[in-house]
Design a protein around this motif. Structure first.
Motif, PDB file in Angstrom:
ATOM      1  N   UNK A   1     -11.590 -70.464 -17.259  1.00 47.08           N
ATOM      2  CA  UNK A   1     -10.701 -70.969 -18.307  1.00 47.08           C
ATOM      3  C   UNK A   1      -9.771 -69.875 -18.798  1.00 47.08           C
ATOM      4  N   UNK A   2      -8.490 -70.229 -18.958  1.00 46.48           N
ATOM      5  CA  UNK A   2      -7.486 -69.299 -19.485  1.00 46.48           C
ATOM      6  C   UNK A   2      -6.818 -69.969 -20.671  1.00 46.48           C
ATOM      7  N   UNK A   3      -6.314 -69.188 -21.621  1.00 45.70           N
ATOM      8  CA  UNK A   3      -5.607 -69.786 -22.752  1.00 45.70           C
ATOM      9  C   UNK A   3      -4.416 -70.606 -22.273  1.00 45.70           C
ATOM     10  N   UNK A   4      -4.160 -71.719 -22.948  1.00 47.35           N
ATOM     11  CA  UNK A   4      -3.029 -72.586 -22.616  1.00 47.35           C
ATOM     12  C   UNK A   4      -2.014 -72.524 -23.759  1.00 47.35           C
ATOM     13  N   UNK A   5      -0.780 -72.187 -23.423  1.00 44.52           N
ATOM     14  CA  UNK A   5       0.308 -72.210 -24.387  1.00 44.52           C
ATOM     15  C   UNK A   5       1.278 -73.321 -24.001  1.00 44.52           C
ATOM     16  N   UNK A   6       1.683 -74.104 -24.978  1.00 44.41           N
ATOM     17  CA  UNK A   6       2.551 -75.255 -24.735  1.00 44.41           C
ATOM     18  C   UNK A   6       3.937 -74.992 -25.307  1.00 44.41           C
ATOM     19  N   UNK A   7       4.955 -75.276 -24.513  1.00 43.39           N
ATOM     20  CA  UNK A   7       6.341 -75.216 -24.963  1.00 43.39           C
ATOM     21  C   UNK A   7       6.996 -76.573 -24.748  1.00 43.39           C
ATOM     22  N   UNK A   8       7.899 -76.924 -25.641  1.00 41.68           N
ATOM     23  CA  UNK A   8       8.629 -78.180 -25.500  1.00 41.68           C
ATOM     24  C   UNK A   8      10.071 -77.966 -25.931  1.00 41.68           C
ATOM     25  N   UNK A   9      10.913 -78.940 -25.603  1.00 41.29           N
ATOM     26  CA  UNK A   9      12.278 -78.911 -26.106  1.00 41.29           C
ATOM     27  C   UNK A   9      12.266 -79.328 -27.575  1.00 41.29           C
ATOM     28  N   UNK A  10      13.426 -79.379 -28.178  1.00 44.71           N
ATOM     29  CA  UNK A  10      13.511 -79.785 -29.583  1.00 44.71           C
ATOM     30  C   UNK A  10      13.830 -81.276 -29.735  1.00 44.71           C
ATOM     31  N   UNK A  11      13.968 -81.995 -28.633  1.00 46.16           N
ATOM     32  CA  UNK A  11      14.307 -83.416 -28.686  1.00 46.16           C
ATOM     33  C   UNK A  11      13.054 -84.271 -28.861  1.00 46.16           C
ATOM     34  N   UNK A  12      13.205 -85.382 -29.563  1.00 47.36           N
ATOM     35  CA  UNK A  12      12.061 -86.190 -30.000  1.00 47.36           C
ATOM     36  C   UNK A  12      11.187 -86.647 -28.849  1.00 47.36           C
ATOM     37  N   UNK A  13      11.770 -87.117 -27.770  1.00 42.68           N
ATOM     38  CA  UNK A  13      10.972 -87.679 -26.673  1.00 42.68           C
ATOM     39  C   UNK A  13      10.051 -86.631 -26.053  1.00 42.68           C
ATOM     40  N   UNK A  14      10.515 -85.384 -25.974  1.00 45.22           N
ATOM     41  CA  UNK A  14       9.669 -84.315 -25.449  1.00 45.22           C
ATOM     42  C   UNK A  14       8.620 -83.894 -26.476  1.00 45.22           C
ATOM     43  N   UNK A  15       9.029 -83.808 -27.729  1.00 45.65           N
ATOM     44  CA  UNK A  15       8.086 -83.410 -28.775  1.00 45.65           C
ATOM     45  C   UNK A  15       6.981 -84.460 -28.951  1.00 45.65           C
ATOM     46  N   UNK A  16       7.331 -85.750 -28.863  1.00 44.90           N
ATOM     47  CA  UNK A  16       6.315 -86.796 -28.946  1.00 44.90           C
ATOM     48  C   UNK A  16       5.315 -86.667 -27.806  1.00 44.90           C
TER      49      UNK A  16
END
Length: 270
Positions: free
Chosen positions: A70-85
């Protein structure tokens, strides 16, 4: 390990619109796709039970390698609603929640400029198939620029008022998207991968197309032919020299991903 995930279907996707910077939410189908992606991720993330069957390199395929520690998981997303949801659904459902989450405008979708919000069928009928495909698939050709009225409408939204001025241009080519995504990867993703961590990027068809172009070193023709389906996690692993193995990564659900990608290609692409 780097995992890229195009957001679930949006209401604008479902309506057949040029979406780009239009801040559409997920459709009901898109919400279901996000939950399904979470199930797939829980089977494949390091430390979880991986899928045990599959074949193929360079094309959508099932993960076959045993899961590493197991390794740490970091999540990135865009700032647009559909990606953030989508990112919120995934983060809430992962067996091992991300150790960090961040939103970056450089992952936002390609700005389709004056085409934003227009029906793809109407644009195809008005300008012809060749021009329609060029605006959707060309690396270098930008769509017609936004006029003052449309630009001011988007610039005045809460979303873009909170972002740097560079986050909203009157038009941009896919080559511009590649430049900003490349900068994001260098700043945020490469250092985490170098430490052996896992990164999950939730973004859009064209911004992830740009990401894959950078990682795989794709030619303009390969970029044009790349179609990324909604809600289908694509996994990249890397060798000691930082090269993707295999080229093009591997989808966690190869059968569904390939079928949807073929549909996208028939509709004019991602």
């Amino acid at each position: 390990m780097l995992i890229v995930l195009r957001h679930g279907q949006s209401t604008a996707n479902a309506a057949g619109l040029f979406t780009g910077v239009l801040d559409a939410p997920l459709s009901d189908q898109g919400i279901r796709e996000a939950h399904t992606a979470t199930v797939l991720l829980n089977l494949a993330l390091p430390g979880e039970r991986p899928p045990t069957t599959g074949t193929g390199t360079g094309s959508p395929a099932m993960i076959t390698a045993p899961a590493p520690a197991a390794a740490p998981v970091t999540l990135f997303t865009s700032t647009l609603t559909r990606a953030r949801q989508t990112a919120a659904i995934v983060a809430a459902g992962l067996a091992r929640p991300p150790v960090g989450c961040g939103a970056d405008w450089r992952l936002n979708e390609h700005n389709y400029s004056a085409l934003t919000g227009r029906s793809k069928d109407d644009v195809r009928a008005e300008f012809g198939e060749e021009q329609f495909v060029a605006w959707r698939r060309s690396v270098a050709e930008a769509p017609p620029a936004m006029g003052d009225l449309l630009y001011d409408e988007f610039a005045g939204t809460a979303l873009f008022r909170a972002l740097p001025a560079a986050a909203l241009n009157r038009t941009e080519a896919l080559s511009d998207v590649i430049t900003r995504v490349d900068a994001f990867l260098t700043e945020h993703v490469d250092p985490l991968l170098a430490r052996g961590e896992t990164v999950l990027v939730v973004a859009h068809g064209n911004s992830l197309q740009a990401l894959c172009a950078v990682i795989d070193g794709l030619s303009d023709g390969q970029i044009r032919d790349l179609n990324l389906p909604t809600g289908q996690p694509l996994v990249y692993r890397f060798d000691a020299r930082g090269r993707p193995v295999p080229f093009g990564g591997r989808y966690l659900d190869s059968v569904t991903a390939l079928a949807v990608a073929l549909t996208l290609a028939n509709e004019g692409g991602t």
